[in-house]
Design a protein around this motif. Structure first.
Motif: not given
Lengths: 112, 113
Positions: A20, A49, A52, A54, A65, A67-69, A77
């Protein structure tokens, strides 16, 4: 401290690995982006994004892949990559969509 | 769609020479215009910008003027240094829904002592 920080700066991975990329911004921005920069090619916008969520996925293969926490962090990833995925991956952020972007220093990825 | 065209590189100059890197854009409206610089092994840094016609952006001795009549935003510097060696990207941004930064292909500049 730079406004947009990417880790790691360099990554070498095999085609069967999972890794990642991490991006963190300290600017209070609400939009974040992943770009791919390959030799002899224009910058490619991969993902966008906003707050948060997409909002854009530019025909990127599923082996990438995002990811936006939260609004400060963005991950990419990586799974089962190909040698042609070797490139500089740049993260950027902006105050909101459609405003100027500020870039991190990039992660130089080599797939072997 | 929007596009940005930069002069092809690479550009090689001697120290203290005058620099011009041409940039033209196509857009449906009046975008904001930017120059970014990428030093070896680094990400892109915003160098300067202009948001409306006739604005001049400037930073670190570099200048660019937003010319609506010629749809151009050429980058200039009167006296380049070795430390200016980098790749320079021109970009445009329409501040309307759905728009993103549009980048040119980049121009490699090498300054020799």
């Amino acid at each position: 401290e730079t406004g947009v920080t990417q880790t790691p700066r360099h990554l070498v991975m095999g085609m069967t690995n999972k890794k990642s990329l991490k991006c963190e911004q300290h600017l209070g921005h609400n939009a974040m982006y992943w770009y791919k920069q390959s030799a002899k090619k224009p910058l490619e916008l991969m993902f966008v994004y906003s707050l948060e969520e997409r909002v854009e996925n530019n025909s990127v293969p599923s082996r990438f892949s995002p990811e936006c926490p939260n609004s400060s962090h963005l991950f990419l990833h990586l799974h089962t990559l190909q040698p042609e995925d070797s490139a500089l991956y740049l993260c950027a952020s902006s105050w909101k969509l459609n405003t100027e972007a500020f870039f991190g220093q990039g992660t130089r990825l080599t797939v072997v | 769609g929007d596009s940005v065209t930069q002069m092809e590189g690479p550009v090689t100059l001697s120290e203290e020479a005058f620099l011009t890197i041409n940039c033209t854009y196509t857009a449906t409206g009046y975008p904001s215009l930017f120059w970014y610089v990428q030093y070896p092994g680094e990400g892109l840094q915003l160098l300067l910008k202009a948001t409306k016609a006739d604005d001049k952006g400037s930073n670190k001795g570099f200048e660019a003027t937003y010319r609506k009549e010629t749809t151009s935003f050429h980058l200039e510097k009167g006296s380049v240094q070795v430390s200016d060696s980098a790749v320079y990207f021109c970009a445009s941004l329409q501040e309307t829904s759905g728009s993103r930064l549009t980048f040119g292909e980049g121009t490699q500049l090498t300054v020799n002592p």
